[in-house]
Scaffold this motif. Structure first.
Motif, PDB file in Angstrom:
ATOM      1  N   THR A   1      -5.773   5.941   6.365  1.00  0.00           N
ATOM      2  CA  THR A   1      -5.275   5.268   7.560  1.00  0.00           C
ATOM      3  C   THR A   1      -3.760   5.235   7.649  1.00  0.00           C
ATOM      4  N   GLN A   2      -3.034   5.621   6.605  1.00  0.00           N
ATOM      5  CA  GLN A   2      -1.585   5.575   6.629  1.00  0.00           C
ATOM      6  C   GLN A   2      -0.991   6.953   6.775  1.00  0.00           C
ATOM      7  N   ASP A   3       0.078   7.048   7.562  1.00  0.00           N
ATOM      8  CA  ASP A   3       0.850   8.268   7.548  1.00  0.00           C
ATOM      9  C   ASP A   3       1.900   8.156   6.439  1.00  0.00           C
ATOM     10  N   GLY A   4       2.510   9.281   6.125  1.00  0.00           N
ATOM     11  CA  GLY A   4       3.583   9.267   5.136  1.00  0.00           C
ATOM     12  C   GLY A   4       4.887   8.814   5.766  1.00  0.00           C
ATOM     13  N   VAL A   5       5.901   8.687   4.941  1.00  0.00           N
ATOM     14  CA  VAL A   5       7.190   8.210   5.437  1.00  0.00           C
ATOM     15  C   VAL A   5       8.301   8.827   4.602  1.00  0.00           C
ATOM     16  N   VAL A   6       9.422   9.121   5.248  1.00  0.00           N
ATOM     17  CA  VAL A   6      10.644   9.551   4.573  1.00  0.00           C
ATOM     18  C   VAL A   6      11.744   8.567   4.935  1.00  0.00           C
ATOM     19  N   TYR A   7      12.453   8.077   3.904  1.00  0.00           N
ATOM     20  CA  TYR A   7      13.592   7.201   4.108  1.00  0.00           C
ATOM     21  C   TYR A   7      14.869   7.973   3.777  1.00  0.00           C
ATOM     22  N   VAL A   8      15.887   7.824   4.614  1.00  0.00           N
ATOM     23  CA  VAL A   8      17.194   8.400   4.338  1.00  0.00           C
ATOM     24  C   VAL A   8      18.180   7.250   4.162  1.00  0.00           C
TER      25      VAL A   8
ATOM     26  N   GLU B   1       0.804  -1.213   0.000  1.00  0.00           N
ATOM     27  CA  GLU B   1       0.000   0.000   0.000  1.00  0.00           C
ATOM     28  C   GLU B   1       0.843   1.271   0.000  1.00  0.00           C
ATOM     29  N   THR B   2       2.148   1.162   0.225  1.00  0.00           N
ATOM     30  CA  THR B   2       2.978   2.365   0.224  1.00  0.00           C
ATOM     31  C   THR B   2       2.956   2.987  -1.158  1.00  0.00           C
ATOM     32  N   SER B   3       2.517   4.233  -1.241  1.00  0.00           N
ATOM     33  CA  SER B   3       2.399   4.900  -2.526  1.00  0.00           C
ATOM     34  C   SER B   3       3.181   6.200  -2.510  1.00  0.00           C
ATOM     35  N   SER B   4       3.440   6.747  -3.690  1.00  0.00           N
ATOM     36  CA  SER B   4       4.107   8.037  -3.867  1.00  0.00           C
ATOM     37  C   SER B   4       5.551   8.032  -3.403  1.00  0.00           C
ATOM     38  N   PHE B   5       6.156   6.867  -3.246  1.00  0.00           N
ATOM     39  CA  PHE B   5       7.583   6.799  -2.924  1.00  0.00           C
ATOM     40  C   PHE B   5       8.368   7.403  -4.089  1.00  0.00           C
ATOM     41  N   GLY B   6       9.173   8.417  -3.799  1.00  0.00           N
ATOM     42  CA  GLY B   6       9.926   9.087  -4.846  1.00  0.00           C
ATOM     43  C   GLY B   6       9.261  10.345  -5.354  1.00  0.00           C
ATOM     44  N   GLU B   7       8.184  10.786  -4.682  1.00  0.00           N
ATOM     45  CA  GLU B   7       7.531  12.017  -5.112  1.00  0.00           C
ATOM     46  C   GLU B   7       8.445  13.223  -4.893  1.00  0.00           C
ATOM     47  N   HIS B   8       9.259  13.170  -3.843  1.00  0.00           N
ATOM     48  CA  HIS B   8      10.269  14.195  -3.586  1.00  0.00           C
ATOM     49  C   HIS B   8      11.561  13.517  -3.171  1.00  0.00           C
ATOM     50  N   ILE B   9      12.685  14.057  -3.650  1.00  0.00           N
ATOM     51  CA  ILE B   9      14.004  13.478  -3.402  1.00  0.00           C
ATOM     52  C   ILE B   9      14.956  14.618  -3.063  1.00  0.00           C
ATOM     53  N   ALA B  10      15.865  14.386  -2.113  1.00  0.00           N
ATOM     54  CA  ALA B  10      16.879  15.385  -1.774  1.00  0.00           C
ATOM     55  C   ALA B  10      18.197  14.696  -1.495  1.00  0.00           C
TER      56      ALA B  10
ATOM     57  N   PRO C   1      -3.642  11.317  10.731  1.00  0.00           N
ATOM     58  CA  PRO C   1      -3.778  10.221   9.759  1.00  0.00           C
ATOM     59  C   PRO C   1      -3.555  10.609   8.311  1.00  0.00           C
ATOM     60  N   ARG C   2      -3.615  11.907   7.994  1.00  0.00           N
ATOM     61  CA  ARG C   2      -3.421  12.326   6.612  1.00  0.00           C
ATOM     62  C   ARG C   2      -2.081  13.022   6.418  1.00  0.00           C
ATOM     63  N   ALA C   3      -1.174  12.847   7.358  1.00  0.00           N
ATOM     64  CA  ALA C   3       0.081  13.595   7.331  1.00  0.00           C
ATOM     65  C   ALA C   3       1.096  12.910   6.425  1.00  0.00           C
ATOM     66  N   GLY C   4       0.859  12.950   5.130  1.00  0.00           N
ATOM     67  CA  GLY C   4       1.775  12.335   4.191  1.00  0.00           C
ATOM     68  C   GLY C   4       3.079  13.104   4.116  1.00  0.00           C
ATOM     69  N   LEU C   5       4.167  12.510   4.602  1.00  0.00           N
ATOM     70  CA  LEU C   5       5.475  13.149   4.525  1.00  0.00           C
ATOM     71  C   LEU C   5       6.002  13.017   3.112  1.00  0.00           C
ATOM     72  N   SER C   6       6.346  14.141   2.481  1.00  0.00           N
ATOM     73  CA  SER C   6       6.915  14.016   1.148  1.00  0.00           C
ATOM     74  C   SER C   6       7.870  15.130   0.801  1.00  0.00           C
ATOM     75  N   PRO C   7       7.507  16.407   0.874  1.00  0.00           N
ATOM     76  CA  PRO C   7       8.529  17.409   0.567  1.00  0.00           C
ATOM     77  C   PRO C   7       9.731  17.243   1.482  1.00  0.00           C
ATOM     78  N   VAL C   8      10.903  17.089   0.906  1.00  0.00           N
ATOM     79  CA  VAL C   8      12.130  16.896   1.675  1.00  0.00           C
ATOM     80  C   VAL C   8      13.219  17.781   1.096  1.00  0.00           C
TER      81      VAL C   8
ATOM     82  N   ALA D   1      17.541  11.469   0.710  1.00  0.00           N
ATOM     83  CA  ALA D   1      16.254  11.400   1.402  1.00  0.00           C
ATOM     84  C   ALA D   1      15.145  11.283   0.365  1.00  0.00           C
ATOM     85  N   ILE D   2      14.209  10.362   0.612  1.00  0.00           N
ATOM     86  CA  ILE D   2      13.132  10.085  -0.334  1.00  0.00           C
ATOM     87  C   ILE D   2      11.804  10.102   0.417  1.00  0.00           C
ATOM     88  N   GLY D   3      10.865  10.896  -0.082  1.00  0.00           N
ATOM     89  CA  GLY D   3       9.568  11.000   0.559  1.00  0.00           C
ATOM     90  C   GLY D   3       8.524  10.125  -0.090  1.00  0.00           C
ATOM     91  N   ALA D   4       7.622   9.602   0.726  1.00  0.00           N
ATOM     92  CA  ALA D   4       6.489   8.808   0.248  1.00  0.00           C
ATOM     93  C   ALA D   4       5.230   9.363   0.904  1.00  0.00           C
TER      94      ALA D   4
END
Length: 438
Positions: A127-134, A98-107, A157-164, A116-119
């Motif tokens: 029901t999912q929060d966002g996530v950033v992987y470094v 279900e993880t979506s939008s991985f790679g929407e923002h990259i730094a 619950p809608r806090a999609g982490l993406s701009p990085v 750093a990659i935002g999803a």
């Protein structure tokens, strides 16, 4: 008062106008001018939704996001030939389809050691929060990368982490800047500062500081040294336009603490679709800021607009009153889908490139417009461009993203452009500056 049209501009005397590229002399070029391409691998992947050029572990790369695929991918391409150096294929550390939008923002951090990659997974499920992987550097071959840091957008619950981004907004060195982005009026948005050396799994409560505000805050952001003091200030999207915060950012703030607002004419214009710090385009020796509204509809329905804000003293005003503008004049032209700068003609001055990716109600192919610097104030359109390159097909969204790289090491910048819906998969193109402007 509305800005005046830009003055006529002759081609640089350093170039032989008798041997101009067809992009200049014979009208627009097509994407066939590209010296190399890289195609998305799966229908629906939106390959090229995000492009970032940089150096990772000493290796020049163009990082390409394909966030709509499930699981999504980020590919690391060699800028000289668009062949893969390594790719995070089907990378999904949480092992969730279900993880979506991985790679929407990259730094990439300033040292080139981390990516750093935002999803923004919160966009597609309530029901999912966002996530950033470094990640530490690039993977070797098919090696599965292991994140050094995982940040969860557990603000709501809608806090999609993406701009990085990696920005020095305090004077103490670059930090990881992450935003929770949502247009849902029932939830707040926020921008966070994190310790760049943080490791493990963390939530937003571990941030060093935050700025909270209304929906749209943080959906796009950049760090810009407007006053020339050597310290970047935060510029970000807001509910009514684009806002600027004075630096340094040392404590928790709220949206109302912004000192400058460039306001939008109408929310449907989508001002702040792009916020980019560019080179010195007006010739004063300082970097300038681009803010765009690709569905701006004052002159032509969804014709789009791109605005430049010169460095120096800045003040609040309607964006459409800014002195430097590129406007769409055709319905659905979509001017402002991307903005970048580079020295494409080799004269030592940065040049401006603006994407115009084409959307309904228009029926034209997407394109990129090139304007040679330094620029004088005024309003420009595609007819004023020094070079124009068109995509292959209508609604390929050619020009959705663009970055400058010196791919052939000739001391002139080259142009990488994406068409994120090409053939339903997306495509990335490399154009040599010598082909655009010999």
């Amino acid at each position: 008062m509305a800005p005046t049209p830009a003055p006529p501009r002759s081609h640089s005397p350093t170039r032989d106008t008798a041997s101009e590229a067809p992009c200049v002399d014979e009208g627009p070029c097509s994407a066939e001018l590209a010296v190399d391409v890289w195609e998305g691998r799966k229908v629906g992947s939106w390959t090229g939704y995000e492009l970032q050029a940089g150096t990772v572990a000493g290796v020049p790369v163009v990082l390409v996001g394909a966030p709509a695929r499930r699981p999504a991918i980020v590919a690391a391409l060699s800028p000289d030939r668009l062949s893969e150096l390594g790719a995070w294929l089907d990378f999904n550390p949480d092992d969730s389809s279900e993880t979506s939008s991985f790679g929407e923002h990259i730094a990439v951090d300033p040292e080139g050691a981390r990516v750093a990659i935002g999803a923004r997974s919160g966009r597609s499920t309530s029901t999912q929060d966002g996530v950033v992987y470094v990640l530490d550097g690039l993977p070797d071959g098919d090696e599965e990368p292991v994140p050094r840091l995982t940040l969860h957008g557990d603000l709501h619950p809608r806090a999609g982490l993406s701009p990085v981004a990696y920005l020095d907004l305090t004077g103490a060195g670059a930090e990881l800047i992450v935003a929770t982005g949502s247009a849902d009026p029932d939830y707040p948005n926020a921008v966070f500062r994190f310790d760049p050396d943080l490791v493990g799994s963390h939530g937003v409560d571990d941030a060093r500081a935050r700025i909270t505000g209304r929906p749209i805050l943080g959906q796009q952001l950049a760090g810009w040294d407007a006053d020339g003091d050597g310290l970047a200030e935060l510029v970000t999207s807001a509910d009514d336009g684009v806002i600027h915060f004075p630096g340094p950012w040392l404590s928790d703030l709220v949206e109302a603490d912004a000192d400058v607002l460039w306001s939008e004419r109408d929310p449907a214009d989508q001002l702040a679709d792009t916020i980019e710090v560019l080179g010195d385009l007006d010739g004063d020796g300082r970097p300038d800021l681009a803010i765009t509204a690709n569905t701006f509809s004052d002159g032509a329905e969804r014709g789009g607009a791109a605005y430049l804000v010169p460095a120096g003293p800045i003040r609040s005003m309607p964006a459409e009153d800014l002195a430097f503008q590129v406007l769409g004049v055709e319905a659905g032209e979509g001017v402002g889908s991307a903005a970048t700068s580079g020295d494409f003609d080799g004269d030592g001055h940065p040049d401006l490139v603006v994407g115009a990716y084409g959307l309904l109600p228009g029926r034209q192919t997407g394109k990129v417009l090139g304007f040679l610097g330094p620029l004088a104030p005024g309003v420009r359109t595609a007819a004023d461009a020094d070079f124009v390159v068109h995509g292959e097909h209508v609604f390929d969204t050619f020009g959705a993203e663009a970055v400058a790289v010196d791919a052939d090491h000739d001391a002139r910048d080259d142009l990488v452009v994406s068409a994120q819906t090409w053939d339903g998969r997306g495509k990335v193109y490399l154009f040599h500056g010598t082909d655009l402007l010999p």
